[in-house]
Design an enzyme around this catalytic site. Structure first.
Site, PDB file in Angstrom:
ATOM      1  N   GLU A  31       0.834  -1.225   0.000  1.00 48.08           N
ATOM      2  CA  GLU A  31       0.000   0.000   0.000  1.00 48.08           C
ATOM      3  C   GLU A  31       0.859   1.262   0.000  1.00 48.08           C
ATOM      4  OE1 GLU A  31      -2.900  -0.367   3.154  1.00 48.08           O
ATOM      5  OE2 GLU A  31      -3.600  -2.307   2.424  1.00 48.08           O
ATOM      6  N   GLU A  61      -5.085  -7.900  -1.168  1.00 46.02           N
ATOM      7  CA  GLU A  61      -6.029  -7.640  -0.078  1.00 46.02           C
ATOM      8  C   GLU A  61      -7.306  -7.103  -0.703  1.00 46.02           C
ATOM      9  OE1 GLU A  61      -5.095  -5.314   3.422  1.00 46.02           O
ATOM     10  OE2 GLU A  61      -2.977  -5.884   3.300  1.00 46.02           O
TER      11      GLU A  61
END
Length: 401
Positions: free
Chosen positions: A188, A314
């Site tokens: 991320e 994810e």
């Protein structure tokens, strides 16, 4: 593109289909035999099926769970095909990880997942090496330059990487070879909430894309070349929420913001909660679904172009969109997630979908991974996981042969 998933013999090694798979360069040309076999099997599986994953599947589950130790198994009858774990706090030498799970238990479950033929993936939510700040307090100016060669924290950070290396080779197969792991560090990074993040065109941090790429390359070189860790496939996973969706060029540029290069990445991933867990009173589910398909298509295309494996590393829970779908046409898991996964030939290249852990603090939100056995969405999740295109642990072909 139509895929006849039933035509894939689940009793035969998937590597037998390798002739039809795109070739990809490995980050580690000296990876161990089982790790090489896993990479080849995943390349051969690309476009043929996708796998159901779950973070901390046997550690965190619903309070009302009865006999099974897994929410996924309680609903579907089988464990996930991809098991996710996190090694945050290994850097500090702790006995438990960021979520309070003993590392000995994590090692046991990693071996258990491998023994049943599932894929093991590990993320690393480390504290800030300069301030020691954890999740929610992880940023500080100048952190990445401080750990790069010549930085004031470089030697200390190599000690952290050394502890990570020890952990990553600590689980072995019966023959003593460390089990294959899809390692997902510095995830991320297009966001602004972790010390390694350079951000994106939407919001930048003080870390430059070049510094992020150097951090990634330094990590690989240390693990692979200095410590001789050869059981890893390296996964790159930007965060969707900070990707500019204005046009194709913007999306591509933000996805590749900080990309360390094809020689340093095995798996192109995507962490996407943004397109999946929004309030339908504020966000149009149809627009969100279209954006999800667009992002999965981008990842699939880039994987094909660059010879990389691809995954939804994810994903959030789509249950907030339940009211937007006619149950007769499939609930949020079938009508939203599965329809995106099978939308076109590029989305079908995405090899797995990993909802996050079923932690109580996330209950009621889109990050709460999989349904409870008595949930209104349990049947829908079962239909999603048991679709002919999807795989659980009991329908996987051998991946390590």
């Amino acid at each position: 593109m139509t895929v006849d998933a039933a035509a894939v013999d689940s009793s035969a090694p998937i590597s037998s289909f390798a002739a039809t798979a795109p070739q990809a360069s490995a980050v580690d040309p000296h990876c161990l035999p089982k790790t090489r076999a896993l990479a080849e099997s995943l390349r051969a599986a690309t476009g043929r099926f996708a796998m159901v994953g779950h973070q901390d599947d046997t550690f965190r589950h619903h309070v009302d769970l009865s006999a099974a130790d897994s929410d996924v198994k309680a609903i579907t009858g089988a464990y996930p095909a991809v098991w996710g774990f996190d090694m945050g706090r290994i850097e500090l030498g702790w006995k438990r990880n960021i979520d309070g799970v003993p590392f000995e238990d994590i090692r046991r479950e990693m071996r258990r997942a491998y023994d049943m033929g599932s894929v093991v993936t590990v993320s690393w939510h480390s504290v800030n090496p300069v301030t020691g700040g954890g999740y929610g307090d992880n940023m500080a100016p100048g952190t990445v330059p401080a750990v790069l060669p010549g930085g004031r924290m470089h030697d200390r950070y190599l000690e952290w990487l050394g502890r990570a290396a020890d952990f990553l080779v600590s689980v072995t197969a019966p023959d003593g070879e460390p089990i294959p792991i899809v390692f997902r560090p510095y995830h991320e990074h297009t966001g602004t909430w972790f010390w390694w993040c350079p951000g994106s065109s939407i919001e930048a941090t003080d870390t430059t894309p070049a510094e992020y790429a150097e951090l990634w390359q330094m990590t690989v070189e240390y693990l692979r070349d200095v410590r001789g860790v050869h059981n890893l496939l390296y996964a790159y996973s930007p965060d969707r929420s900070r990707i500019d969706m204005t046009d194709g060029a913007s999306r591509r540029a933000d996805y590749l913001h900080g990309y360390p290069g094809d020689d340093w990445v095995d798996v192109l991933g995507l962490d996407d909660y943004w397109d999946i867990d929004q309030d339908p009173a504020t966000f149009d589910p149809a627009d969100c679904h279209a954006d999800l398909v667009t992002m999965l298509t981008l990842v699939g295309r880039l994987g094909r172009e660059r010879g990389k494996l691809t995954a939804a590393t994810e994903v959030g829970s789509p249950r907030g969109f339940a009211a937007a779908f006619d149950p007769a046409a499939g609930g949020p898991w079938v009508g939203y997630m599965l329809s995106a996964a099978t939308a076109n030939e590029w989305t079908r290249r995405v090899l797995w979908y990993l909802p996050w852990r079923n932690c109580e603090e996330a209950d009621g939100g889109g990050a709460y991974g999989t349904p409870a056995p008595d949930s209104a969405y349990a049947d829908d999740f079962r239909d999603f996981a048991r679709d002919a295109f999807m795989r659980l642990s009991d329908t996987l072909p051998p991946l390590y042969m």
